[in-house]
Design a protein around this motif. Structure first.
Motif, mmCIF file in Angstrom:
data_model
loop_
_atom_site.group_PDB
_atom_site.id
_atom_site.type_symbol
_atom_site.label_atom_id
_atom_site.label_comp_id
_atom_site.label_asym_id
_atom_site.label_seq_id
_atom_site.Cartn_x
_atom_site.Cartn_y
_atom_site.Cartn_z
ATOM 1 N N ASN A 87 -61.855 -34.142 4.767
ATOM 2 C CA ASN A 87 -61.082 -33.601 3.656
ATOM 3 C C ASN A 87 -59.613 -33.611 4.056
ATOM 4 O O ASN A 87 -59.261 -33.249 5.186
ATOM 5 C CB ASN A 87 -61.507 -32.169 3.315
ATOM 6 N N MET B 218 -57.879 -35.558 -1.075
ATOM 7 C CA MET B 218 -58.787 -36.675 -0.819
ATOM 8 C C MET B 218 -59.990 -36.196 -0.027
ATOM 9 O O MET B 218 -59.845 -35.396 0.904
ATOM 10 C CB MET B 218 -58.058 -37.795 -0.073
ATOM 11 N N GLN B 219 -61.156 -36.696 -0.423
ATOM 12 C CA GLN B 219 -62.411 -36.284 0.197
ATOM 13 C C GLN B 219 -63.313 -37.491 0.384
ATOM 14 O O GLN B 219 -63.467 -38.306 -0.531
ATOM 15 C CB GLN B 219 -63.106 -35.225 -0.669
ATOM 16 N N LYS B 220 -63.907 -37.573 1.557
ATOM 17 C CA LYS B 220 -64.836 -38.663 1.882
ATOM 18 C C LYS B 220 -66.118 -38.040 2.397
ATOM 19 O O LYS B 220 -66.113 -37.331 3.410
ATOM 20 C CB LYS B 220 -64.229 -39.597 2.919
ATOM 21 N N THR C 19 -69.539 -44.005 1.680
ATOM 22 C CA THR C 19 -69.110 -43.683 0.320
ATOM 23 C C THR C 19 -67.603 -43.843 0.168
ATOM 24 O O THR C 19 -66.836 -43.677 1.131
ATOM 25 C CB THR C 19 -69.504 -42.249 -0.036
ATOM 26 N N VAL D 159 -63.688 -42.966 -1.217
ATOM 27 C CA VAL D 159 -62.872 -41.752 -1.168
ATOM 28 C C VAL D 159 -62.726 -41.174 -2.571
ATOM 29 O O VAL D 159 -62.377 -41.887 -3.518
ATOM 30 C CB VAL D 159 -61.484 -42.050 -0.567
ATOM 31 N N GLU D 160 -63.003 -39.875 -2.700
ATOM 32 C CA GLU D 160 -62.753 -39.154 -3.947
ATOM 33 C C GLU D 160 -61.331 -38.595 -3.883
ATOM 34 O O GLU D 160 -60.958 -37.943 -2.905
ATOM 35 C CB GLU D 160 -63.757 -38.020 -4.119
ATOM 36 N N SER D 161 -60.543 -38.852 -4.920
ATOM 37 C CA SER D 161 -59.129 -38.473 -4.876
ATOM 38 C C SER D 161 -58.729 -37.695 -6.122
ATOM 39 O O SER D 161 -59.306 -37.879 -7.201
ATOM 40 C CB SER D 161 -58.241 -39.710 -4.738
ATOM 41 N N GLN D 162 -57.751 -36.828 -5.945
ATOM 42 C CA GLN D 162 -57.134 -36.095 -7.046
ATOM 43 C C GLN D 162 -55.646 -35.961 -6.746
ATOM 44 O O GLN D 162 -55.256 -35.488 -5.673
ATOM 45 C CB GLN D 162 -57.762 -34.716 -7.221
ATOM 46 N N TYR E 212 -57.734 -38.224 -11.545
ATOM 47 C CA TYR E 212 -58.971 -38.123 -10.787
ATOM 48 C C TYR E 212 -59.561 -39.524 -10.593
ATOM 49 O O TYR E 212 -59.936 -40.181 -11.569
ATOM 50 C CB TYR E 212 -59.986 -37.242 -11.513
ATOM 51 N N ASN E 213 -59.629 -39.978 -9.336
ATOM 52 C CA ASN E 213 -60.253 -41.264 -8.989
ATOM 53 C C ASN E 213 -59.758 -42.392 -9.902
ATOM 54 O O ASN E 213 -60.554 -43.135 -10.505
ATOM 55 C CB ASN E 213 -61.773 -41.156 -9.072
#
Length: 319
Positions: free
Chosen positions: A113, A130-132, A137, A139-142, A159-160
């Motif tokens: 994170n 950012m979260q992985k 998978t 990277v989830e980003s905001q 968002y993404n």
């Protein structure tokens, strides 16, 4: 009275009106915050449940440097050891000046994170989260850009976002009077380059120093919350959520009771689930202890969790 650059009021039979001068207005209302935090008072009262066993460590190396470590044994959260920290680049006396970086990582699965917060100006906030989940998978980003003025807040969240899919929200919240605040939010979501879906939500809040009523409504559903401080040590909140697609409504009653260095949170949902959380700072040890229980009556299932936070610097206590 005309300014010095204005021509005479009448020249050769032609009338020139006095020029206009702009004066800055005065706003006596407080900033209402953003729409994302509209129900924050009610959500703070709700208990935050633990699952399994959680051990946390927080230590301050300097006023702008912290290190963190945690070990989790859980069926819901990712089990194992994580370590991270917080670093603020600039410090002026005792004031932290951004940018600030907060992050942690799981050494085995490489789940990480990362949060970057930056205020280029006092009224402008820029934030990236950012979260992985693991090594495979994506990277989830905001990304957030927020402009704060004395009476209103303008926000944009991404968002993404990519050329193929993504989601974006544009919102504004403004104080109308000392107690009333109104706002609106535009949602843009796309799954293909030529397919765009949009939705609009409206928000309102009426608040005093000891109670607040907030509501958001859109084509997808309705969210209502009511918060009240009924005693200097007791807070209560009611929440109602209705989803149009599922035709389901959930109502929640929750409370928070402070006892000096400890506090109790509890809730009861309309789907017959009951939850309870208790936390306490030990008097002679730099440790915060907490446990929680949540039970679903229709299914006869429950979850129990404990949490221990070792804090030798006294940050969580407020020292």
């Amino acid at each position: 009275m005309p300014c010095k650059s204005c021509p005479p009021n009448e020249v050769n039979g032609i009338f020139f009106p006095s020029c206009f001068e702009r004066y800055g207005g005065i706003c006596t209302q407080k900033n209402p915050g953003n729409i994302e935090g509209l129900h924050v008072l009610a959500h703070r009262v709700m208990p935050k449940f633990f699952d399994g066993v959680e051990l946390d460590y927080l230590h301050r190396l300097a006023p702008n440097k912290y290190i963190t470590a945690s070990w989790v044994l859980s069926h819901v959260r990712a089990a194992g050891f994580r370590f991270g920290g917080l670093y603020t680049f600039r410090v002026s006396d005792d004031i932290m000046l951004t940018p600030t970086i907060i992050g942690d990582i799981h050494p085995t699965s490489l789940a990480a994170n990362l949060n970057i917060l930056f205020y280029p100006f006092k009224s402008l906030r820029m934030e990236a989260i950012m979260q992985k989940a693991n090594e495979v998978t994506p990277v989830e980003s905001q990304y957030t850009i927020e402009w704060t003025r004395p009476c209103d807040t303008w926000s944009a969240n991404l968002y993404n976002v990519s050329s193929e899919n993504g989601r974006c929200t544009l919102s504004v919240m403004r104080s109308i009077t000392t107690h009333w605040a109104l706002g609106t939010e535009l949602l843009l979501e796309w799954n293909e380059p030529k397919r765009l879906r949009s939705d609009i939500a409206v928000a309102a809040r009426y608040s005093h120093h000891n109670y607040s009523f907030a509501a958001t409504a859109s084509r997808q559903g309705l969210d209502v919350s009511y918060w009240q401080r009924i005693h200097p040590q007791i807070q209560m909140a009611n929440l109602l959520a209705w989803n149009r697609n599922t035709r389901k409504t959930i109502a929640t009653i929750c409370y928070q009771w402070n006892f000096g260095n400890s506090e109790v949170h509890g809730k009861f949902d309309s789907d017959a689930s009951v939850g309870f959380m208790w936390t306490k700072y030990l008097t002679y040890l730099p440790i915060q202890v907490g446990f929680s229980v949540v039970m679903s009556m229709p299914t006869d299932r429950f979850a129990f969790g404990t949490r221990f936070v070792l804090d030798p610097s006294g940050l969580r206590r407020g020292d």
